[in-house]
Motif scaffolding. Sequence first.
Motif, mmCIF file in Angstrom:
data_model
loop_
_atom_site.group_PDB
_atom_site.id
_atom_site.type_symbol
_atom_site.label_atom_id
_atom_site.label_comp_id
_atom_site.label_asym_id
_atom_site.label_seq_id
_atom_site.Cartn_x
_atom_site.Cartn_y
_atom_site.Cartn_z
ATOM 1 N N MET A 265 -2.694 -4.511 -12.636
ATOM 2 C CA MET A 265 -2.753 -2.951 -12.166
ATOM 3 C C MET A 265 -1.537 -2.324 -11.442
ATOM 4 O O MET A 265 -0.771 -3.207 -10.791
ATOM 5 N N GLU A 266 -1.512 -1.107 -11.543
ATOM 6 C CA GLU A 266 -0.378 -0.418 -10.736
ATOM 7 C C GLU A 266 -0.791 -0.603 -9.261
ATOM 8 O O GLU A 266 -1.925 -0.327 -8.930
ATOM 9 N N THR A 267 0.232 -0.530 -8.299
ATOM 10 C CA THR A 267 0.171 -0.850 -6.905
ATOM 11 C C THR A 267 -0.854 0.103 -6.168
ATOM 12 O O THR A 267 -1.745 -0.426 -5.571
ATOM 13 N N VAL A 268 -0.383 1.506 -6.325
ATOM 14 C CA VAL A 268 -1.362 2.345 -5.593
ATOM 15 C C VAL A 268 -2.764 2.330 -6.052
ATOM 16 O O VAL A 268 -3.692 2.432 -5.379
ATOM 17 N N SER A 269 -3.068 2.206 -7.401
ATOM 18 C CA SER A 269 -4.293 2.222 -8.008
ATOM 19 C C SER A 269 -5.017 1.130 -7.315
ATOM 20 O O SER A 269 -6.295 1.279 -7.081
ATOM 21 N N ALA A 270 -4.542 -0.230 -7.203
ATOM 22 C CA ALA A 270 -5.016 -1.225 -6.689
ATOM 23 C C ALA A 270 -5.343 -1.355 -5.521
ATOM 24 O O ALA A 270 -6.361 -1.517 -4.860
ATOM 25 N N ILE A 271 -4.608 -0.501 -4.389
ATOM 26 C CA ILE A 271 -4.560 -0.402 -3.281
ATOM 27 C C ILE A 271 -6.095 0.706 -2.839
ATOM 28 O O ILE A 271 -6.739 0.466 -2.093
ATOM 29 N N THR A 272 -5.921 1.625 -3.574
ATOM 30 C CA THR A 272 -6.997 2.643 -3.285
ATOM 31 C C THR A 272 -8.380 2.227 -3.842
ATOM 32 O O THR A 272 -9.220 2.685 -3.112
ATOM 33 N N ILE A 273 -8.332 1.481 -4.893
ATOM 34 C CA ILE A 273 -9.741 0.875 -5.289
ATOM 35 C C ILE A 273 -10.223 -0.224 -4.633
ATOM 36 O O ILE A 273 -11.328 -0.009 -4.203
ATOM 37 N N LEU A 274 -9.371 -1.046 -4.199
ATOM 38 C CA LEU A 274 -9.957 -2.413 -3.467
ATOM 39 C C LEU A 274 -9.897 -2.381 -1.875
ATOM 40 O O LEU A 274 -10.650 -2.920 -1.374
ATOM 41 N N THR A 275 -9.109 -1.565 -1.421
ATOM 42 C CA THR A 275 -9.090 -1.487 0.087
ATOM 43 C C THR A 275 -10.438 -0.994 0.804
ATOM 44 O O THR A 275 -10.760 -1.837 1.607
ATOM 45 N N ALA B 220 -11.907 7.424 -13.311
ATOM 46 C CA ALA B 220 -12.856 6.123 -13.408
ATOM 47 C C ALA B 220 -13.336 5.757 -11.961
ATOM 48 O O ALA B 220 -14.393 5.580 -12.049
ATOM 49 N N ILE B 221 -12.615 6.177 -11.229
ATOM 50 C CA ILE B 221 -13.100 5.874 -9.680
ATOM 51 C C ILE B 221 -13.979 6.833 -9.356
ATOM 52 O O ILE B 221 -15.135 6.398 -8.658
ATOM 53 N N VAL C 134 -10.354 10.855 -4.687
ATOM 54 C CA VAL C 134 -11.360 9.917 -5.234
ATOM 55 C C VAL C 134 -11.844 8.698 -4.446
ATOM 56 O O VAL C 134 -12.714 8.037 -4.570
ATOM 57 N N SER C 135 -10.579 7.947 -3.918
ATOM 58 C CA SER C 135 -11.023 6.543 -3.205
ATOM 59 C C SER C 135 -11.546 6.814 -1.690
ATOM 60 O O SER C 135 -12.594 5.950 -1.426
ATOM 61 N N THR C 136 -11.522 8.007 -1.291
ATOM 62 C CA THR C 136 -12.308 8.536 -0.162
ATOM 63 C C THR C 136 -13.642 8.819 -0.563
ATOM 64 O O THR C 136 -14.583 7.965 0.208
ATOM 65 N N LEU C 137 -14.001 9.115 -1.598
ATOM 66 C CA LEU C 137 -15.333 9.386 -2.067
ATOM 67 C C LEU C 137 -16.092 7.883 -2.466
ATOM 68 O O LEU C 137 -17.067 7.641 -2.066
ATOM 69 N N LEU C 138 -15.227 7.129 -3.137
ATOM 70 C CA LEU C 138 -15.730 5.929 -3.536
ATOM 71 C C LEU C 138 -16.075 4.869 -1.977
ATOM 72 O O LEU C 138 -17.042 4.449 -2.022
ATOM 73 N N GLY C 139 -14.938 5.087 -1.180
ATOM 74 C CA GLY C 139 -15.235 4.358 0.171
ATOM 75 C C GLY C 139 -16.625 4.717 0.888
ATOM 76 O O GLY C 139 -17.236 4.282 1.095
#
Length: 423
Positions: free
Chosen positions: A323-333, A16-17, A277-282
């Motif tokens: 949301m699961e903790t690690v997922s929330a951090i990677t998506i929202l940070t 999804a990310i 994938v969060s690096t890509l999103l950022g």
Amino acid sequence: MILVVLFLIGFPVPYAIAGGAMFIMNFSTGMKWMSITSNMISGVNSFTILCIPLFLLAGKLMNECGITDRLFRAARAIIGWVPGGLGHVNVLASFIFAGMSGTAVADAAGLGQIEIKAMEDAGYDRDFSASVTAASSTLGPIVPPSMPLVVYGMVSGVSVGALLVAGVLPGIVIALCMAVLVSYYAIKRKYPRDKFVSWKQTFHDLAGGILPALTPVIIILGIYTGIFTPTEAAAICVVYASFLGIFVYKELTLKRYWAVLKQTVVEAGPICILLAVSTLLGSVLIKANIPQTLIAGLMTIIHSKWTFLLLLNLAFLVVGMFMETVSAITILTPIIFPMAQAFGVNGIHLGIILVFNLMIGVISPPFGVVLFAVSRVGKLPMGRLIKALIPWFIMLLVALTILVVFPDLSTFVPSLMKLGGAA
């Protein structure tokens, strides 16, 4: 919105990310598709990221050494003699165990069964025993080492070493707040205290918990003195845990060691994929000017750092429930971090309050994972457990307020150690 839609139709979080990032990339940026691979690789091609599997492995090895019972007995020898002693023991054991597991679920599942049974046998009611077990498990990701804080550091760029030691004072504050509530119930309900057995037994119990409890001390002192980096500290913890399990306690066989290694790989893999994938999103969000646009919009509506922090905490309390903790951090940070900087919020302070908000979420309905773990090990219906947790929610919110209002609690130790990101 794209992420929400993908979540709702059942996409796994990493897909999804990545899908959301590529959608934005296709319509709002000039980034080339060939850059996707390089962006994702840059997210995991880091020496620091080795902290994650190494700390996970160290915690699991400690669990295999039978340390949970040893830690509980040591904590009982220290503080079991005060009114409501086993309630305080529950909190203290969680504080110590947090320095090895780094996760709330491991705390609740590992220590929970021992703690709840011991408290019931001593005359505490099951509702109180289970609720204090659930609440004290929130210390896991605050006291070093902390998996969520390592992930936050990787995504935000804040010093992982500074974040690892930053949780010491906040952890003490949270534990003291819980101790106040334990004392209140101990007096009100006339809960028992442990009777003194003998000095020999006391020293025996204390000795059993000393070696495992040295784990966070090794981490903090090593980073403080500059002897090793956070990643090297994680590797040393693995060696230390292996030494205890194989040579001291003699409970780690080759077969069990291999099983722990496989389990660590299975759990660390998804976290590394999320980081990629969060690096890509950022990168895509910054290229599309989305954080910058959000900051400009917020600055016209919110004129105070404290208003921003209030709204941020309310938002993450809700996010933590679903949301699961690690997922929330990677998506929202990647979205939240630039906003916080614009409002003058210290990156270390932000990490502590974000993780603690999410920890309150893991003991909150409807999807708090610790709720299910404690309900299972405590054999308590979910409705009764949630009702028993209401006073603990209030006390945890008091602790959160203290941490938000006094940022020096989060930044003092990193500043003292002159670690990066503490300014």
